[in-house]
Design a protein around this motif. Structure first.
Motif: not given
Ligand code: FCB
Length: 400
Positions: A158, A195, A199, A244-245, A249-250, A252-253
Motif C-alpha cells: 500500500n 489502485q 491490483d 478501503h483504499e 483492499f490489502y 482482503d488480498v
C-alpha cells in the motif's frame, strides 16, 4: 488473561537497503544520487550490516530475542536483467545459517521498497512480465530459504502504491534541487494510493505466494502499513473509502495467505477531506507522527476481522525518538494492547520491533528507530536500554 503462545516470536526487524550499505544497483541508490535528489542524506555505507550482520544478530540473541526479520536484496542478486549472482545468494544463505545458529528464527522479506535499477527503469511493477521476473528471482533464491519458516513477499504494497506517484514525479524532475523538493511536497499533499498498481501488486503477491509454497517450507504472507484510521463525526463514509483504499483492499488480498504482517506506528483521524495530517505536538515522534501506541491494538483487531482470521505476525512497530525511555514507554503500551487482543482471541504469532538498528530512514538518518545505536563512522554498535528491556519481555514471554 490468556497468555502468549509458547513459540511466540520476539525479535526486531531491518530491511536490506536501510542497513547494508552500497546498494549500488538499486533504484533507490539512483534516486538518492541523482543531482535532483530531494533527500538530505545518501544511504552510502548505511550501517554496514552487509559485513556486520553476525555482530548485529549476536547482540539481538544475547539480549534474549528469538527472531530477526531481514531481507534479501533483489538488486544484489540480479544486478542486471537475467544475471543472477550465486555469491550474493550465498551471502544471505550465510545470514540464515548465522541466525539459526544463534537461536533466532529468520523472518525473510523478499522485496522491501528497493528494486533492481534495470527493472525499475523499464517500468517496474508495471511491466507486463513483472510477476514472472519476481518469481524467477524467488525460484533462484529458494535453495537458500529451505530452513526459513516465515517469508514476507512484498513489504507495504500500500505504501508502494502511494509512493509510485511520488517516485515517478521525482524521476521526471530535471530542474534544480529546490524544484525537486517543491515538487515532492506537492506530490505528497495530493497523493492517494494508485489502485491500478495495488491490483497489480496483488497479482504479483498471489503468484509469489504460490512459488514460495511450491519451492520452500515457509509460511507466506505480505506486510501492510496500517494507519489505524478512525472516523471523525459525520465522516464515516469518507473513512470507509479511505480505509478501503489505503489498507482494507490489502487486508482482503491476504485472506488466503498463511499469515499477515501487521505494521503499525500511529493512528490518524479521517475527516471530510481524507486523512488528517498529524498536527504539530511536542509528543510527536522524530518522523512527525502522533504518539499513538494504541495503533497496534487497532491494527491487530482490524487485520484479524478483515482477513477473516489469518494468523498475525507483527512485523513492524516502534517509534523514532532520541529518548530511549520514550521507546520503552511506547512499546510497553503497544505490547499491552497486543496482549489484550490476544486475550480476546486474536491469533498473534510474534512481535518484531522496528528497528534492530538506527538506520537509513528512506532519505535521512535523523529519525532513530533502533534498539541499537550505530556510530556511522566507526560502525561501532551500542545497544540501548530498550534492547535489554525487550529481551527481558522475550525471556518472560510477556510484559510481566
Ligand atoms: C515502514 C517501512 C520501514 C521503515 C518504517 C519506519 O513504512 O517498512 O522500512 O521505514 O516504516
Amino acid at each position: 488473561m490468556a497468555g502468549l503462545r509458547k513459540d511466540f516470536l520476539w525479535g526486531a526487524s531491518t530491511s536490506p537497503h536501510q542497513v547494508e550499505g552500497n546498494n549500488l544497483n538499486s533504484d533507490w541508490w539512483a534516486l538518492e544520487t541523482a543531482p535532483t535528489s530531494p533527500f538530505p542524506d545518501l544511504s552510502g555505507d548505511a550501517v554496514d550490516s552487509y559485513h556486520r550482520y553476525n555482530e548485529d544478530m549476536t547482540l539481538l540473541a544475547g539480549a534474549g530475542l528469538n527472531a530477526y526479520r531481514f531481507g534479501f536484496e533483489w538488486a544484489r542478486i540480479e544486478p542486471a536483467d537475467g544475471q543472477f549472482s550465486r555469491a550474493e545468494r550465498d551471502h544471505y544463505w550465510r545470514m540464515i545459517d548465522a541466525a539459526l545458529r544463534l537461536g533466532l528464527k529468520p523472518v525473510v522479506t523478499l522485496h522491501h521498497f528497493t528494486l533492481p535499477r534495470w527493472f525499475a527503469e523499464s517500468g517496474g511493477w508495471r511491466r507486463p512480465d513483472a510477476a514472472d521476473r519476481f518469481t524467477r528471482y524467488i525460484e533462484f533464491i529458494a535453495p537458500a530459504l529451505q530452513e526459513v519458516d516465515w517469508i514476507c513477499t512484498i513489504n507495504e504494497p500500500n505504501m508502494l502504491a502511494l509512493f509510485a506517484t511520488i517516485q515517478e514525479a521525482l524521476f521526471k524532475v530535471t530542474d534544480s534541487q529546490g524544484a525537486a523538493a517543491t515538487e515532492l511536497a506537492t506530490a505528497m499533499a495530493q497523493v492517494r494510493p494508485d489502485q491500478a498498481l495495488g491490483d497489480t501488486l496483488a497479482q504479483v503477491h498471489r503468484r509469489a505466494v504460490e512459488v514460495v509454497r511450491a519451492t520452500t517450507n515457509a509460511k507466506a504472507g505480505w506486510t501492510v502499513a496500517q494507519q489505524a484510521f478512525t472516523p471523525t463525526e459525520g465522516n464515516e463514509d469518507v473513512f470507509e473509502r479511505v480505509h478501503h483504499e489505503w489498507e482494507g483492499f490489502y487486508l482482503d488480498v491476504a485472506r488466503d495467505d498463511d499469515f499477515f504482517g501487521v505494521q503499525a506506528y500511529t493512528s490518524q483521524p479521517v475527516d471530510a477531506n481524507g486523512p488528517v495530517p498529524h498536527p504539530q505536538h511536542p509528543d510527536n515522534s522524530l518522523t512527525g507522527w502522533a504518539y499513538r501506541p494504541d495503533a497496534l491494538g487497532i491494527a491487530l483487531r482490524r487485520a484479524w476481522d478483515e482477513t477473516g482470521g489469518v494468523p498475525l505476525l507483527v512485523t513492524e512497530n516502534g517509534i523514532a525518538t532520541a529518548d530511549d525511555t520514550r521507546r520503552i514507554a511506547y512499546t510497553t503500551e503497544a505490547l499491552g494492547h497486543l496482549e489484550k487482543a490476544v486475550a480476546d482471541g486474536v491469533d498473534v504469532r510474534g512481535y518484531l520491533h522496528w528497528s534492530a538498528l538506527d538506520n537509513y530512514e528512506w532519505g535521512r538518518y535523523a529519525p532513530t528507530f533502533g534498539l541499537i545505536a550505530v556510530d556511522r563512522e566507526t560502525f561501532v554498535r551500542t545497544p540501548k536500554p530498550s534492547l535489554a528491556w525487550l529481551g527481558a519481555c522475550a525471556r518472560r514471554n510477556g510484559l510481566h
